[in-house]
Design an enzyme around this catalytic site. Structure first.
Site, PDB file in Angstrom:
ATOM      1  N   HIS A 147      25.835  27.137  41.809  1.00 28.62           N
ATOM      2  CA  HIS A 147      27.126  26.455  41.586  1.00 28.62           C
ATOM      3  C   HIS A 147      27.634  25.850  42.905  1.00 28.62           C
ATOM      4  O   HIS A 147      28.060  24.688  42.934  1.00 28.62           O
ATOM      5  CB  HIS A 147      28.137  27.469  41.011  1.00 28.62           C
ATOM      6  N   GLU A 148      27.563  26.635  43.981  1.00 31.78           N
ATOM      7  CA  GLU A 148      28.052  26.141  45.278  1.00 31.78           C
ATOM      8  C   GLU A 148      27.140  25.048  45.830  1.00 31.78           C
ATOM      9  O   GLU A 148      27.617  24.082  46.435  1.00 31.78           O
ATOM     10  CB  GLU A 148      28.174  27.290  46.294  1.00 31.78           C
ATOM     11  N   HIS A 151      28.025  21.801  44.519  1.00 32.97           N
ATOM     12  CA  HIS A 151      29.200  21.206  45.187  1.00 32.97           C
ATOM     13  C   HIS A 151      28.796  20.330  46.363  1.00 32.97           C
ATOM     14  O   HIS A 151      29.347  19.241  46.537  1.00 32.97           O
ATOM     15  CB  HIS A 151      30.146  22.296  45.702  1.00 32.97           C
TER      16      HIS A 151
HETATM   17 ZN   LIG Z   1      33.176  25.342  42.093  1.00 34.42          ZN
END
Ligand SMILES: [Zn+2]
Length: 196
Positions: A147-148, A151
């Site tokens: 998830h990171e 980003h």
């Molecule tokens: Zn996030």
């Protein structure tokens, strides 16, 4: 120092972030601010673009996910104490079974959706002293890292939803970008209309 978290709609969240070079003198300060900001918002991960900086850095602390009832003793101990800084990471490969997990994001408050990801990752990264590491992670730890990592590639979890799901969320996402949302942490809204 606690910094405001960039909300959905901020262009910084859609940018592919740039590597940090070895001479970057404010790295310790940056990382410290990221921990302060993440813990203040009760997050398990935070990427630099979420505090407005298009740099390849993120932090992860999975301790809130440690669940003695549903994890083996080994997994519980690992998840409980997993706290790490990733600088200039490169995701080499994702393997293993795909599984769904209900994800959220500090930049997209009050939105949670099931996202499918692979179980295991192999990732190359630097720690805050610029020492190189090559590690494999799986389960919930890999999930937060994925998830990171997204980003810093300019990808949000909502980008991974079906077009129908995205359509259903459109109004809610627009409201977030306009600041029409209550959070118990400070945010920076791209479309906040002043004097209203
Ligand atoms: Zn996030």
């Amino acid at each position: 120092m606690i910094l405001p978290i960039s909300a959905y709609g901020d262009p910084v969240l859609k940018k592919k972030a740039k590597d940090i070079d070895n001479g970057f003198k404010d790295l310790n300060k940056l990382i410290e601010n990221m921990w302060d900001t993440m813990y203040n918002a009760n997050g398990v991960g935070l990427a630099a673009p979420q505090i407005g900086l298009p740099l390849r850095a993120f932090i992860v602390d999975t301790s809130p996910f440690a669940d003695a009832e549903n994890m083996s003793n080994d997994e519980f101990e690992i998840v409980k104490s997993f706290k790490k800084v990733f600088i200039n990471p490169f995701l080499i490969k994702e393997t293993g079974d795909k599984w769904d997990f209900n994800e959220g994001c500090l930049s997209i408050p009050d939105v949670r959706e099931d996202i499918t990801r692979s179980d295991t990752i192999l990732i190359k990264y630097l720690d805050k002293n610029f020492n190189q590491h090559l590690d494999s992670f799986n389960g919930i730890i890999a999930r937060v890292i994925q998830h990171e990592y997204d980003h810093i590639e300019g990808i949000l979890f909502t980008d991974k939803l079906s077009s129908l799901k995205r359509k259903l969320l459109k109004g809610k996402l627009l409201n977030i970008s306009k600041g029409k949302i209550e959070t118990d942490y400070k945010m920076k809204f791209p479309k906040l209309i002043k004097n209203m």
